[in-house]
Design a protein around this motif. Structure first.
Motif, PDB file in Angstrom:
ATOM      1  N   ILE A 177       0.854  -1.273  -0.039  1.00 27.17           N
ATOM      2  CA  ILE A 177      -0.159  -0.122   0.012  1.00 27.17           C
ATOM      3  C   ILE A 177       1.071   1.441  -0.055  1.00 27.17           C
ATOM      4  CG2 ILE A 177      -2.022   0.970   1.088  1.00 27.17           C
ATOM      5  CD1 ILE A 177      -2.648  -1.302   2.689  1.00 27.17           C
ATOM      6  N   PHE A 178       0.767   1.861  -0.877  1.00 29.94           N
ATOM      7  CA  PHE A 178       1.772   3.087  -1.453  1.00 29.94           C
ATOM      8  C   PHE A 178       0.949   4.321  -1.264  1.00 29.94           C
ATOM      9  CE2 PHE A 178       4.543   5.861  -3.552  1.00 29.94           C
ATOM     10  CZ  PHE A 178       5.787   5.327  -3.714  1.00 29.94           C
ATOM     11  N   ALA A 179       1.144   5.215  -0.180  1.00 29.75           N
ATOM     12  CA  ALA A 179       0.223   6.574  -0.117  1.00 29.75           C
ATOM     13  C   ALA A 179       1.213   7.717  -0.770  1.00 29.75           C
ATOM     14  CB  ALA A 179      -0.078   6.974   1.257  1.00 29.75           C
ATOM     15  N   THR A 180       0.673   8.632  -1.612  1.00 31.26           N
ATOM     16  CA  THR A 180       1.615   9.623  -2.320  1.00 31.26           C
ATOM     17  C   THR A 180       0.585  10.844  -2.625  1.00 31.26           C
ATOM     18  OG1 THR A 180       3.009  10.128  -3.942  1.00 31.26           O
ATOM     19  CG2 THR A 180       1.034   8.693  -4.531  1.00 31.26           C
ATOM     20  N   HIS A 181       1.250  11.875  -2.714  1.00 31.75           N
ATOM     21  CA  HIS A 181       0.698  13.138  -3.138  1.00 31.75           C
ATOM     22  C   HIS A 181       1.117  13.700  -4.419  1.00 31.75           C
ATOM     23  CE1 HIS A 181      -1.384  14.596   0.390  1.00 31.75           C
ATOM     24  NE2 HIS A 181      -0.486  14.536   1.181  1.00 31.75           N
ATOM     25  N   TYR A 182       2.157  12.641  -4.950  1.00 28.72           N
ATOM     26  CA  TYR A 182       2.342  12.899  -6.615  1.00 28.72           C
ATOM     27  C   TYR A 182       1.380  12.418  -7.170  1.00 28.72           C
ATOM     28  CZ  TYR A 182       6.919  13.874  -4.562  1.00 28.72           C
ATOM     29  OH  TYR A 182       8.117  14.642  -4.034  1.00 28.72           O
ATOM     30  N   HIS A 183       0.172  13.227  -7.690  1.00 22.91           N
ATOM     31  CA  HIS A 183      -0.831  12.492  -8.463  1.00 22.91           C
ATOM     32  C   HIS A 183      -0.464  12.105  -9.922  1.00 22.91           C
ATOM     33  CE1 HIS A 183      -4.150  14.132  -5.839  1.00 22.91           C
ATOM     34  NE2 HIS A 183      -3.152  14.434  -5.229  1.00 22.91           N
ATOM     35  N   GLU A 184       0.872  12.241 -10.359  1.00 20.48           N
ATOM     36  CA  GLU A 184       1.287  11.715 -11.661  1.00 20.48           C
ATOM     37  C   GLU A 184       1.364  10.468 -11.717  1.00 20.48           C
ATOM     38  OE1 GLU A 184       2.139  16.254 -11.392  1.00 20.48           O
ATOM     39  OE2 GLU A 184       2.329  14.331  -9.924  1.00 20.48           O
ATOM     40  N   LEU A 185       1.759   9.694 -10.361  1.00 23.61           N
ATOM     41  CA  LEU A 185       1.793   8.242 -10.259  1.00 23.61           C
ATOM     42  C   LEU A 185       0.768   7.446 -10.545  1.00 23.61           C
ATOM     43  CD1 LEU A 185       4.325   8.213  -7.012  1.00 23.61           C
ATOM     44  CD2 LEU A 185       4.894   8.626  -9.524  1.00 23.61           C
ATOM     45  N   THR A 186      -0.526   8.415 -10.445  1.00 29.95           N
ATOM     46  CA  THR A 186      -1.615   7.465 -10.909  1.00 29.95           C
ATOM     47  C   THR A 186      -1.765   7.039 -12.405  1.00 29.95           C
ATOM     48  OG1 THR A 186      -2.894   9.328 -11.137  1.00 29.95           O
ATOM     49  CG2 THR A 186      -2.826   8.494  -9.187  1.00 29.95           C
ATOM     50  N   ASP A 187      -0.958   7.512 -13.204  1.00 30.67           N
ATOM     51  CA  ASP A 187      -0.965   6.972 -14.598  1.00 30.67           C
ATOM     52  C   ASP A 187      -0.166   5.801 -14.725  1.00 30.67           C
ATOM     53  OD1 ASP A 187      -2.125   9.423 -15.352  1.00 30.67           O
ATOM     54  OD2 ASP A 187      -0.415  10.657 -15.739  1.00 30.67           O
ATOM     55  N   MET A 188       0.383   5.338 -13.836  1.00 35.05           N
ATOM     56  CA  MET A 188       1.104   3.959 -13.899  1.00 35.05           C
ATOM     57  C   MET A 188       0.435   2.926 -13.862  1.00 35.05           C
ATOM     58  SD  MET A 188       4.483   4.442 -11.192  1.00 35.05           S
ATOM     59  CE  MET A 188       4.994   2.853 -11.833  1.00 35.05           C
ATOM     60  N   SER A 189      -1.182   3.097 -13.480  1.00 36.19           N
ATOM     61  CA  SER A 189      -1.891   1.788 -13.445  1.00 36.19           C
ATOM     62  C   SER A 189      -2.469   1.716 -14.689  1.00 36.19           C
ATOM     63  CB  SER A 189      -3.194   2.224 -12.687  1.00 36.19           C
ATOM     64  OG  SER A 189      -3.905   3.542 -13.312  1.00 36.19           O
ATOM     65  N   LYS A 190      -1.978   2.388 -15.831  1.00 39.85           N
ATOM     66  CA  LYS A 190      -2.470   2.085 -17.269  1.00 39.85           C
ATOM     67  C   LYS A 190      -1.427   1.042 -17.809  1.00 39.85           C
ATOM     68  CE  LYS A 190      -4.131   6.946 -18.205  1.00 39.85           C
ATOM     69  NZ  LYS A 190      -3.608   8.169 -18.712  1.00 39.85           N
ATOM     70  N   ASP A 191       0.018   1.076 -17.342  1.00 45.59           N
ATOM     71  CA  ASP A 191       0.811   0.136 -17.772  1.00 45.59           C
ATOM     72  C   ASP A 191       1.154  -0.855 -16.972  1.00 45.59           C
ATOM     73  OD1 ASP A 191       1.206   2.034 -20.018  1.00 45.59           O
ATOM     74  OD2 ASP A 191       2.100   3.525 -18.960  1.00 45.59           O
ATOM     75  N   PHE A 192       0.941  -0.852 -15.823  1.00 44.10           N
ATOM     76  CA  PHE A 192       1.152  -1.870 -14.855  1.00 44.10           C
ATOM     77  C   PHE A 192       0.132  -2.487 -14.039  1.00 44.10           C
ATOM     78  CE2 PHE A 192       4.771   1.056 -14.831  1.00 44.10           C
ATOM     79  CZ  PHE A 192       5.967   0.428 -14.840  1.00 44.10           C
ATOM     80  N   ILE A 193      -0.161  -3.909 -14.571  1.00 42.73           N
ATOM     81  CA  ILE A 193      -1.318  -4.510 -14.195  1.00 42.73           C
ATOM     82  C   ILE A 193      -1.516  -4.599 -12.657  1.00 42.73           C
ATOM     83  CG2 ILE A 193      -0.327  -6.983 -14.377  1.00 42.73           C
ATOM     84  CD1 ILE A 193      -3.170  -7.619 -15.831  1.00 42.73           C
ATOM     85  N   GLY A 194      -0.505  -4.577 -11.765  1.00 43.20           N
ATOM     86  CA  GLY A 194      -0.500  -4.978 -10.619  1.00 43.20           C
ATOM     87  C   GLY A 194      -0.757  -3.819  -9.620  1.00 43.20           C
TER      88      GLY A 194
END
Length: 311
Positions: A177-194
């Motif tokens: 479980i990875f909490a962050t304020h870097y909202h740009e990281l949410t784009d990773m869900s498009k390329d990483f199935i996990g």
């Protein structure tokens, strides 16, 4: 004494017996933080808002959590780590139900503190702890990480957080479980199935920020940092200035725009290089080396230099 105390605690606080499996799924239905829940009851405040957690072996074994400050991100991280530990020691757990694949290790990177005795800054301590997790966590570990990269500049921190998430996904494969304020990281869900995006909900009502403390699927709309600063009592002038600066930065600076500008810069440099090369090639092709005197050669060099400067 331990078992009797645990039984009394479980009965009094509606804890349940977890199901421990040899799989790797971590399924918590309406989990609660036992200490925070108890504190709210003692203080006669609102009831604790339970939240479910789903970390699956085949997909979404990493929950990427975004949301405002004070919304409950750290509480969500801690409560799931506590539930995992309680289950491992044979205790009942604070949830409606729990199915937990056997955990080999629990790693935690939360909070900010320096180490003056060793001369280590807050960021160095953060990086050392993160390095320990990345170097030691196996695929049965449970990892909670809170705001990795916040102790340095925005783009350095964002890059480090992105790389850490990618490493956890591809190499460690640990339930995280990875909490962050870097909202740009949410784009990773498009390329990483996990990787699955979660957010802690909040809403604005008549100019006030209301924390709902409910974890939902999807990414957060914003961090509401200025609203939280206002709640903390910062002077009105500071809040107004912060809002104006934020509006300006939002218009002028974002990650995609910076990437676009960098690409434009590279294109311009390529065009200039091609022009310079063309000038040199034209000069060399027109040059008769057999009839060129030293004086003429110097004159040609000066002419080429002048043309290059003009470009």
């Amino acid at each position: 004494d331990i078992f009797c105390s645990g039984a009394g605690l479980a009965k009094k606080n509606r804890w349940v017996r977890p199901e421990i499996t040899e799989g790797k799924d971590f399924l918590i239905n309406n989990g609660r933080h036992p200490v925070v829940e108890k504190s709210l009851k003692v203080s006669n405040l609102n009831d604790f808002i339970p939240n479910s957690c789903e970390l699956l072996e085949k997909k979404s074994f990493i929950n990427l959590l975004t949301g405002p400050n004070m919304a409950g991100k750290s509480t969500f991280l801690r409560q799931n780590a506590l539930i995992g530990i309680l289950a491992q020691i044979g205790s009942y757990v604070p949830a409606d139900s729990a199915k937990i694949g056997r955990i080999s290790q629990v790693f935690c990177r939360i909070g900010a503190s320096d180490n003056l005795a060793k001369g280590e800054s807050t960021f160095m301590v953060e990086m050392r702890e993160t390095a320990s997790i990345l170097n030691n966590a196996d695929n049965r570990a449970l990892v909670i990480l809170d705001e990795v990269g916040r102790g340095t500049s925005t783009y350095d921190g964002m890059s480090i957080a992105w790389a850490c998430l990618e490493y956890l996904h591809d190499h460690n494969k640990a339930r995280t479980i990875f909490a962050t304020h870097y909202h740009e990281l949410t784009d990773m869900s498009k390329d990483f199935i996990g990787i699955q995006n979660l957010s802690v909900s909040a809403k604005e009502w008549k100019g006030e920020l209301i924390f709902l403390h409910k974890v939902l699927e999807g990414k957060a709309v914003g961090s509401y940092g200025i609203k939280v600063a206002e709640l903390a009592g910062l002077p009105k002038k500071v809040i107004e200035t912060s809002s104006n600066i934020l509006d300006k930065l939002s218009r002028e600076s974002n990650f995609s725009e910076l990437t676009k500008n960098a690409n434009n810069t590279n294109t311009n440099e390529k065009e200039n290089y091609d022009k310079n090369l063309k000038i040199l090639m034209e000069t060399m092709n027109d040059l008769d080396l057999d009839s060129t005197t030293p004086k003429l050669a110097l004159e040609i060099l000066y002419e080429v230099k002048t043309r290059l400067i003009e470009v």
